[in-house]
Each structure stands twice: as C-alpha cells, then as structure tokens.
Design an enzyme around this catalytic site. Structure first.
Site, PDB file in Angstrom:
ATOM      1  N   ASN A   1     106.456  38.254  10.166  1.00 15.64           N
ATOM      2  CA  ASN A   1     106.565  39.131  11.330  1.00 15.64           C
ATOM      3  C   ASN A   1     105.156  39.559  11.735  1.00 15.64           C
ATOM      4  O   ASN A   1     104.374  39.985  10.907  1.00 15.64           O
ATOM      5  CB  ASN A   1     107.411  40.356  10.911  1.00 15.64           C
TER       6      ASN A   1
ATOM      7  N   GLU B   1     112.628  41.158   0.444  1.00 15.06           N
ATOM      8  CA  GLU B   1     111.526  40.201   0.583  1.00 15.06           C
ATOM      9  C   GLU B   1     111.494  39.223  -0.573  1.00 15.06           C
ATOM     10  O   GLU B   1     111.563  39.629  -1.734  1.00 15.06           O
ATOM     11  CB  GLU B   1     110.191  40.952   0.616  1.00 15.06           C
TER      12      GLU B   1
ATOM     13  N   SER C   1     104.847  43.610  11.095  1.00 13.71           N
ATOM     14  CA  SER C   1     105.724  43.972   9.991  1.00 13.71           C
ATOM     15  C   SER C   1     105.384  45.372   9.476  1.00 13.71           C
ATOM     16  O   SER C   1     104.218  45.701   9.276  1.00 13.71           O
ATOM     17  CB  SER C   1     105.527  42.939   8.880  1.00 13.71           C
ATOM     18  N   SER C   2     106.428  46.188   9.285  1.00 15.00           N
ATOM     19  CA  SER C   2     106.173  47.531   8.757  1.00 15.00           C
ATOM     20  C   SER C   2     105.886  47.381   7.270  1.00 15.00           C
ATOM     21  O   SER C   2     106.673  46.803   6.535  1.00 15.00           O
ATOM     22  CB  SER C   2     107.396  48.422   8.931  1.00 15.00           C
TER      23      SER C   2
ATOM     24  N   SER D   1     112.534  41.144   6.475  1.00 15.28           N
ATOM     25  CA  SER D   1     111.324  41.379   7.262  1.00 15.28           C
ATOM     26  C   SER D   1     111.378  40.487   8.495  1.00 15.28           C
ATOM     27  O   SER D   1     111.599  39.289   8.392  1.00 15.28           O
ATOM     28  CB  SER D   1     110.125  41.024   6.394  1.00 15.28           C
TER      29      SER D   1
ATOM     30  N   GLY E   1     112.548  45.313   4.655  1.00 12.32           N
ATOM     31  CA  GLY E   1     113.717  44.522   4.267  1.00 12.32           C
ATOM     32  C   GLY E   1     113.490  43.800   2.963  1.00 12.32           C
ATOM     33  O   GLY E   1     112.385  43.785   2.416  1.00 12.32           O
TER      34      GLY E   1
END
Ligand SMILES: Nc1ncnc2c1ncn2[C@@H]1O[C@H](COP(=O)(O)OP(=O)(O)O)[C@@H](O)[C@H]1O
Ligand SMILES: [Mg+2]
Length: 1078
Positions: free
Chosen positions: A160, A392, A163-164, A110, A390
C-alpha cells in the site's frame, strides 16, 4: 388522497445478491462469484446482514458525492443498495436516537481500504450531523487530524502506497442532539523500526520526504538540511518517489492541517526540528579505535553532523559524544562505565533515532487530543472508529508482525463474540428459538499468545528479565519447550516430531497457525525489540537538551527521578493496551466493515479469486453468513414485508386494514408457505431459507407484471373509450357544421344565379331602350347640324365682304404688339447691372426678335458706358485720354504695354518743389512740369548707366544731375525727331535728335525707365500739342543711335538669363550695343 411513497428495497435491481445471507447455495465458490460479479459492476459493497464487505476498487468511484450522502441520509439499512454510508447512517442514528454508543470496526489486510473506509465514515458523519460555526470547527479539527497523523504514521509499503504503520482508534464524542463535541485518539504501536531501515521497495515515513521536498530553502537552512534525499542514510532511495503522490504539496497540506488542528507555529517548528534531528542522526558514522588495554572503542568519523544536531537540539556536543561512546550501568549505588564498540555505537544511534521518532509520534497524538478534546463535562455519546493495521504476512516476519497479527486475532475474537452475541440477543428479543451452529473460535490462538503463564508474550518477557545471557535463541528454545504441544504452534526444534523434517521451517523460526493463515516468524530481534532498550546515557543526554520538546520526550533522563526498575516491555505494553481496547469495544454497539483486497498490484478492475478466497477464509466471512443464517436466513420487520408482498393475496391487496403482523400471517397462509419455513418474531418475520424469499420475490415480480398488465388493460380500455366518446361527440359537431355550411353554399349559389339571370334580362331591356333613345337623339342632332350649316352658309355668304380685307393684318399687328409689350415688360425686370464690364444679357425669347435683342444690348451698353463716363471729373478724363493714347500707340506692339495699363500716369514722380535740394533747378524752370522722374541714362561708350532727373515741360526736355539738381542738358521739343524702343518687355528707349541742332552735338540719348510707356505717351502728346506734329515712335528690336560721329546699333536679345530678371546692357564693339532682355 394517500401520499404516493416510493418504497425502495435492497432487493430492487440487485446485481448478484446484495446480502450474502440470500446466497443460495452458500459455499465459497458462490460467495466469491457473487463478490466478483458485483465488483465487476462497480458494486464494491456487499452485506452479510449488518456487516459491510468492502472490496477495494483502487480507483475513485462516483459514489461518495454529497447527493449520495443525501440519498442515504435517514433511510433504512435495507432500503438502498449496500454502502458504507448506510452503515454509517445506521450507527449514527442508533447513537443519536437510541442513545447507544457505537464502534465501527474496520478490519482487513494492509491495503484493503481500511483507512479510506474510516475516513468515509467520518466524512459521512460530519456531513449529516449538526451544523453551525462551533460544530463546524470541531468537525474540521477532527477531519484535519488525519493528514497530520498520516504524514507521521504512514509510509509506502509494497502492499500500500499509504500504509498506516500504527493502529488508530478514534472516539468521536457527541452531545444529546447528535452534534459533535470533540474526540479522543488512541494510537497503537508505531512501527518504529522503519525509521532506521526499510525493506526493499518501501519508504520511510512520509514526513521525511515531504519535509525535504516541500520545505522552503529558508526552512531547510534553519533545520540544517539539504533537499537531496541521497544525503540521508535513513531514507531508502530506490522508491523515494511514489507515483501520483506530490510530497511537496502534501507537506503544505500537513502544515495547513496542523494549523487548523491548533498547533502553534513554534510547536510545528519544534516538531520539524525533531524530524530533522532524526534524519541527521542517521548520518553519524563510527570507526573502530583500539585502546591499549585491548578494549574495543569506537569513534565518530565526522563530527560535523553531530555538531549540527547539537546546535539544532541544544544539546552539549561533548555530552552526546560521550553518550555514543560509553554505557553506564547503575546497580545498587554502583556505577560502571563500559566503552561501546562500533556495532554497539550504531545500535545506540538507531535506538535513539527510533525512540525519538516514536515518542514524537505519541506526543503528536496527545497534542492533537488536547486540541480536539470535548470542552464540556456533560455526558457524551461516543462513536469509536477503529482503523488498525491489518493482518500481515511478509517474507521476513518479525516482532512487529507478531504483535500486529496478535491484535488482529483479538479483533477476530471480538467479532465472533459480538456477532454471535448480537444474533442471540435478537433471537431472544424476537422470542425465537435459538439453534446452535458450529464455527471456528480463535480464542485458542489468542490464548497461545497472551496467556499470562505460558503465552508467547509472557515467555518473551520472562526471557528478557532473566539474569544471565539472554539471546533470541534461548527464547526460541523456551518456546519450543513450553508451546510444543499447542495445536497452532509449529517449530522444527520442538519435541513434537511433526515438524522435524519440515524444511520449509528454518531452525531460527517458529510458525503460528493464525486464524488467517500460517505465519513464519524470524526469532531474531524479538528480545531486543521487546526490551526496547535505550541506553540511559542517551536518555540523559536528551533530557539535558535545550530543546523543550525533546527534553519533555525523555522524562526518564532526569537524574532526580532515576528508576532502577525496568520499564514495561513493548510486548506487555501492547497486550495491556489491546486489552483496554477490547474492553472498550465490548461496551459498544459494534458495526463491522470488512475490507478485502482484490489484487496485489494496487490495480483497478483486477479480481484475483485466489487472493480473495484466502481473505474470505481467514476473515471467516462464510461462517459469518452461517451464523447469521443459523436457523433463519432472512428477517424483516412486518410493515415493510407486508408492504412489499401484499399484492400476492386478495385480502391484503390493495389495502390491509389490520395490524401488519396479521396481514403477513394471512399472506403467508394464502401463499401456502410451509410452516417450518418461517417464524413470527415480535416485530419481525424470520424466513428460514433464502429460497422462500426468492420464491416470494419471484411471485412478486410475476404479480407485478400481472398487475402492470391489468393496469395497462384498464388504462388502455379507458383511454380507448374516452377517445371513442370524444370522436363521436366531435363527429356530430362536425356533421352539423358541415350541413350548415353546405346549405349555405347552395343558397348562395342559387342566389347568385338568379342575380345573374336577372341582370342579363335587365341589361338586354335597357340596351334596347338605349338603342331607341340613341336613334332618336341622332335624328335630332342631324336636324340641328343641318340647320346650323345652313344658317352658317347664309351668314358667311352675307358677311364675307367685311372680313377678308382687314381682319388678318389687325390680328397680326395686335398679336405682335402684345408680344413686344410683354417682351419689354419682361426685359425691364431682367436688366443686368450698370457695370460696363458686366457681360450678362438675358437670352432672347423669340427668334424674330434676334436683331432687336442684339441692338437693345448694344444700346444699353453704350448708355451705361456714357453713364459711367459722365461721372468723370476733367482730370480723370485727361488721364483716360492719355491712357487711350497709350493704348493706340503701344497695344499689341510693345510687350511692356499690358503691365502699364493698371499703373496710373502720375507724371511728376519727383516732387521737385518740395525738395530743397532741387531749389536751383526749380528756379531755373518757369514752365509747367509734365514729367519729373529719375531715369537711367545709358553711357553709350560702355553701356553702364547713371541716374538722371528727366524733366518734360511744355517746350523742353531737361536732364539734371540727381544729386545736385544741376541741369546737364536741355533740348527744345522741336529738336526731338524720333523715339525708338524694342518690342519686348524692357524699359530701354532712345531719343533721337534733329541733326545739326545744338542739342545733337553729343549724340542721341539712350535711357531706361520703369515708366517708359507713360513717358513716351506724354512726350508724344506734348509734342503734338506744341508743334502740331506727330512724334515718330519706332518699335523695333534693332535700331541705330547717333553717337557723335558714329552710328551705333542697339540690338535686343531675348532669353539671356544671366542677370536674372533685369535687362542688361553691354557694349560689344564700337558698332554694337547689346541689350539682353529676360
Ligand atoms: N473506497 C475506495 N475508493 C477508491 N480507492 C480506494 C478505496 N479504498 C481504498 N482505496 C485505495 O486503496 C489504497 C489503500 O487503502 P488504505 O485505506 O490505505 O488501506 P489500508 O488502510 O487498509 O492499508 C488507498 O490509497 C486508495 O488508493
Ligand atoms: Mg491504513
């Protein structure tokens, strides 16, 4: 002439090595150092063969400009320095030209830059693919789907700011020409728990903040919202504002993007209404209420919020209220309703909020897909871009992290498979022998999770479906039993004694050794989250909503479609979708972008080696390099290889005529590279060791230097020679010109000297002759002069007597005559005008004519005066005589005189004969009237005046009443002795009468008149002509007047301004009458 083509290569101006396969020696340290070195020089991209490693720079770099796009367009992958554009270009061209479907797999932690990378790929492809109005609209819609999905699916996390919180896979579809047709987006598992609760320092999804900051007051009112974040329980407040992010502006961007993507206004509004409802749901609070039968029951604290939600969504308030208080379980025609306690009510509320939001998100994705889906049925080529969350590792890892990390495991798996497969395929294609290499295969971890019989997910599902009490603990127990022996599973409770004393492993947790590291999962919530349970009462309440969008989000709430079967669990759903994804990816040509996060601070310029090392390890990048180098580190097509190194061998330099492969063979033989170091493929040369390549590069560099020196040498020689030849040629030209010039100069000098000498001689000769001639002439002149004098003397002697006596006088007279003549002729032309008052007279020309001139002036004046007088008639003459008389009498004596000069003397001012009133008066007078005028007679007693007609005839002076014309007094002129007046500017006068005469009995007269001068003059003249005596006129400012017996003094005083400009008369005492004259 051959076209000059500048062939560049990745190998030019490399910082470190641009491709990790060239790293020598290859180990973790050199790997990291190389990355760091490149990162420090702003080179954030590095290759491993065709894989791009991207290190997040956390600042904008000037490497994505349209010029850069042009640079990378249609260039070979290894031609320019590593870039995400090179990979995009390779993928796009392979899709367009070789008809191969592509997928771009972007992985990383992330915050490592995956989403940015995916956007860069999309924007590059958009920039290089076809153009045209229709195509541009498709592109625009594809690109604009990003802001919408990011607003609803991204959030600020500690890792982030953007962050998505969902996985995204997007297929971009192209036609045979490579023009985009449309796209399909798949989303994976939105992290919906974030809706109701966020970890510290993190935010809820962007859209909530954007809506509250960016919506107009009107919209907020409509949505029944308030702008203040703190009003909403679901919004974390400690990090509501993100640095550098303008939520309000982003809200406008999102609204705009929705419009471009094709959302109707009412759709966008519905979406916002759902968002508002979710926010408001968080504000519903419950309080306990005990019922008599001892059952706990909850009650909504403040129904206002509930009411507003119901208004917003069109749900019956009582229905929703009931759904928050009861739970109905249906089993086999039986319906059982139980009350919810406070905790259950809160659970129900949150479940509703999460479901509402996540279903809204899925709806959004579907809606976007509807807009961007390709309109044609023709066969499409596809480029998929995968941007998935990503790997995590948090402090508390729950079900979501487990799912996310599972997905990353799968991606790593496919990465390994595909890279190896590709490598193998290339070896086969090129007919090179394959050497096996060792690497860590994470299939075993995937199996631990997804195995259908004893995988963790299967176990979880089993537990969830099991009748009886099911808790997270029972699930963990089950895991402990089944997975205890698995190499990558760790738990304190497992029978395996390894972890019995591991205090870092709490009892309520299990740990998995992922390929990317160990992760500790908190078992709490696994069962719930996997069940993803929403009480049926709530979904039914939602289905009853008047709001069409909400209704459509809860189809299972339709009582007609009641389905007693459990819905699939979250885990199994995810597993299925990941499996589909993997299958999909396997059919495509993969391209990898592996994102690396250089630090945890989201900061530019910081490269945390430990952090990077960790990522490199779990991404298996070193293995990736090894796989790539298995056997052969470097490969290159024959043409570029020959092109690059042909200068190293005489036969191939400068031109090789045969096929490229033969050329490379000759080249490598000539360079004596050991045979085991390289292999010839079908189209490529394979080099086993990077050292060999570097040796080639060194040799090339050396040779280039030599060549440069050679070129320089030849060039210099050529230059010097040309220069010399030019100089020689120039020298001859200059010498010729100079000689000619010198001769010319000399000749001119000689010539001019000869001329000088010549002229001197000639001059001398001429002067000599001149002297002689002059002498001769003087002699002649002298003789003539002497003769002349002699004759003169003789003649004078003879004629003297005639001259002296008369000549001078005659000449004088003649001269004077001429001058006079000229004078008069000139005077004739210069005569002044005939006006007697014209003062002009020409100036005199000669001094001796002074008196003449003056005399002439006088004569002329007299003459023109005479001329003037001659024009007069007899009457005019008389008037002038009278005026002359007046002048003699009064000029310079009486101040009144000058004002009378201009007045004509009329005499008979009163025309008695024409006025019938005076008929009697006229009849009484037979003589000629000289003066008839009205005067003021001054009363001697008081100084007052009365008007009287004053008549003067040849012999008499009469006074008559002005009104009646009756004669008051008549005085014969012989009785008038004197007239007195002042010297001043007044009209007073006295007429003195002879003492003892009849008229004098009343005393002298005192008058005032405007025509004093005229009257006095006429009186004087008449008296003179009748009596031959001069009338005495006394001018004095003080005189005596006879007044019966007394004499009164009349005194004139000047300067009394009391009565303006009129003189006034006043009796002062019986001896004095004072006249004040202004
Ligand atoms: N190529 C890049 N250039 C500049 N900044 C970048 C780049 N890639 C990532 N970033 C920065 O890093 C942040 C996180 O990137 P993002 O793509 O959202 O990470 P991920 O999707 O991997 O979680 C971005 O908001 C951006 O500020
Ligand atoms: Mg992202």
């Amino acid at each position: 002439m051959a076209k000059m083509e500048v062939k560049t290569s990745l190998l030019d101006n490399m910082i470190g090595v641009g491709d990790m396969v060239l790293l020598e020696p290859l180990n973790e340290e050199t790997f990291i150092n190389n990355l760091k070195k490149r990162f420090d020089h702003n080179e954030i991209y590095t290759y491993i063969g065709s894989v791009v490693i991207s290190v997040n720079p956390y600042r904008s770099l000037p490497i994505y400009s349209p010029e850069k796009v042009e640079d990378y367009r249609n260039r070979n992958f290894y031609e320019l320095s590593p870039h995400i554009f090179a990979l995009s270009d390779e993928a796009y061209r392979s899709l367009r030209d070789q008809d191969k479907d592509q997928c771009i797999l972007i992985t990383g932690e992330s915050g490592a830059g995956k989403t940015e990378a995916s956007k860069l790929v999309m924007s590059y492809v958009a920039a290089v693919c076809g153009k045209g109005a229709e195509v541009n609209q498709v592109k625009e819609q594809l690109l604009q789907s990003n802001p919408v999905l990011e607003a609803f699916g991204n959030a600020k996390t500690v890792r982030n700011d953007n962050s998505s919180r969902f996985g995204k896979y997007m297929d971009i579809e192209f036609d045979f020409k490579g023009d985009p047709l449309g796209g399909v987006i798949s989303n994976y598992l939105l992290e919906k728990s974030r809706v109701v609760k966020q970890p510290r320092g993190e935010r809820n999804f962007h859209v909530f903040y954007q809506l509250l900051s960016g919506a107009s007051e009107e919209l907020l009112n409509k949505l029944k919202l308030e702008r203040d974040f703190s009003r909403y329980n679901y919004l974390s407040l400690d990090s509501a504002k993100v640095n550098g992010v303008d939520d309000a502006a982003n809200f406008r961007t999102v609204r705009n993007a929705m419009q471009i993507v094709g959302f109707m206004d009412h759709e966008a509004e519905s979406v916002l209404e759902v968002v508002a409802a979710v926010l408001k749901l968080g504000n519903i609070e419950f309080k306990p209420e005990s019922r008599v039968n001892g059952l706990d029951e909850s009650k909504i604290k403040d129904k206002n919020e509930l009411k507003e939600i119901c208004e917003l969504t069109g749900i019956d308030q009582s229905v929703l209220e009931r759904a928050f208080s009861f739970r109905t379980v249906e089993a086999k025609q039986e319906k059982v309703s139980t009350t919810l306690n406070v905790a259950q009510a809160y659970y129900a509320r949150d479940a509703l909020a999460k479901n509402l939001y996540s279903r809204l998100f899925s709806w959004l994705v579907n809606r976007i897909n509807e807009s961007i889906k390709a309109q044609t049925k023709v066969r499409k080529k596809v480029m998929g871009v995968l941007d998935i969350y990503g790997f995590e590792i948090f402090e508390d890892n729950s079900f979501e992290q487990f799912i996310i990390n599972y997905c990353n495991e799968k991606l790593q798996q496919i990465f390994i498979e595909l890279t190896l497969k590709e490598e193998q395929e290339e070896y086969i294609r090129e007919d090179i022998e394959w050497t096996h290499i060792d690497y860590f295969n994470n299939a075993i971890i995937c199996d631990l999770i997804e195995n259908n019989t004893n995988g963790i997910l299967a176990m979880l599902d089993e537990e969830c479906l099991r009748p009886g009490t099911v808790t997270d603990e029972t699930f963990l127990e089950k895991l402990n039993q089944v997975c205890a022996t698995h190499q990558h599973f760790e738990s304190r409770m497992s029978k395996c004694s390894r972890f019995l004393n591991d205090t870092s492993l709490p009892h309520s947790c299990f740990r998995i050794q992922h390929y990317a590291g160990k992760v500790l999962y908190q078992v709490e919530g696994f069962v719930d989250k996997n069940n993803d349970l929403l009480y049926r009462d709530l979904s039914q309440a939602m289905w009853k909503a008047g709001h069409t969008l909400i209704k459509s989000l809860f189809p299972e709430g339709n009582p007609a479609k009641i389905n007693l079967k459990r819905p699939p669990t979250a885990g199994s759903q995810f597993k299925a979708s990941v499996a589909t994804l993997m299958k999909n990816l396997q059919t495509k040509n993969p391209n990898y972008i592996r994102c690396i996060k250089p630090n945890d601070k989201k900061a530019a310029h910081i490269f945390n080696e430990a952090l990077v090392c960790h990522q490199i390890r779990y991404l298996g990048l070193l293995e990736n390099v090894r796989v790539r180098r298995a056997g052969y580190a470097f490969r290159q097509a024959y043409e570029p290889c020959l092109e690059r190194y042909k200068m190293l061998c005489k036969q191939t330099w400068p031109h090789w005529k045969g096929p490229a492969r033969a050329g490379v063979e000759v080249l490598f033989n000539e360079l004596e590279i050991p045979v085991e170091e390289y292999s010839f493929g079908r189209s490529k040369i394979f080099i086993r060791n990077p050292r060999t390549l570097f040796k080639l590069e060194d040799l090339r560099k050396q040779r280039l230097e030599d060549l440069a020196t050679l070129i320089q040498k030849i060039y210099r020689g050529w230059k010097c020679r040309t220069h010399f030849l030019l100089m020689r040629k120039s020298q001859i030209v200059i010498a010729a010109w100079y000689r000619r010039y010198a001769q010319q100069k000399r000749y001119q000098q000689i010539k001019s000297s000869a001329l000088v000498i010549q002229s001197y001689i000639r001059g001398w000769k001429a002067r000599k002759i001149l002297r002689e001639l002059k002498h001769q002439k003087r002699c002649e002149e002298a003789a003539t002069t002497i003769a002349a004098y002699w004759h003169g003397t003789q003649v004078r002697r003879e004629y003297r007597k005639f001259f002296r006596a008369n000549a001078g006088k005659k000449i004088y007279e003649f001269t004077i005559q001429r001058i006079m003549q000229k004078y008069f002729l000139e005077m004739k032309n210069k005569m002044p005008s005939l006006s007697p008052i014209d003062k002009n007279w020409p100036s005199r020309p000669y001094l001796f004519l002074d008196s003449t001139h003056k005399e002439l002036k006088r004569i002329f004046h007299l003459w023109r005066c005479k001329k003037y007088r001659d024009q007069f008639t007899d009457q005019q003459k008389l008037i002038y005589e009278e005026k002359l008389e007046a002048s003699e009498l009064f000029k310079d004596k009486k101040a009144l005189y000058p004002s009378s000069v201009g007045q004509p003397f009329q005499g008979a001012y009163l025309e008695i004969n024409k006025n019938p009133k005076y008929k009697k008066l006229q009849d009484a007078i037979e003589e000629k009237i000289i003066i008839a005028e009205v005067v003021n007679k001054i009363n001697r007693a008081n100084g007052k005046s009365t008007s009287r007609i004053f008549l003067l005839t040849n012999n008499n002076l009469l006074l008559a009443d002005q009104k009646s014309g009756q004669i008051k007094s008549e005085v014969p002129l012989v009785d008038v002795t004197k007239v007195s007046m002042s010297s001043q500017n007044d009209g007073f006068f006295a007429i003195h009468l002879k003492e003892g005469s009849e008229a004098a009995s009343k005393g002298d007269f005192l008058f005032s008149s405007d025509h004093l001068i005229e009257m006095a003059t006429k009186l004087y003249r008449t008296t003179l002509s009748q009596t031959k005596q001069k009338l005495n006129i006394e001018i004095s400012d003080e005189f005596l007047v006879q007044f019966r017996q007394d004499k009164v003094c009349v005194k004139f005083i000047q300067g009394n301004q009391k009565n303006g400009s009129v003189p006034t008369c006043k009796r002062k005492n019986n001896r004095l009458l004072e006249v004040a004259v202004p």
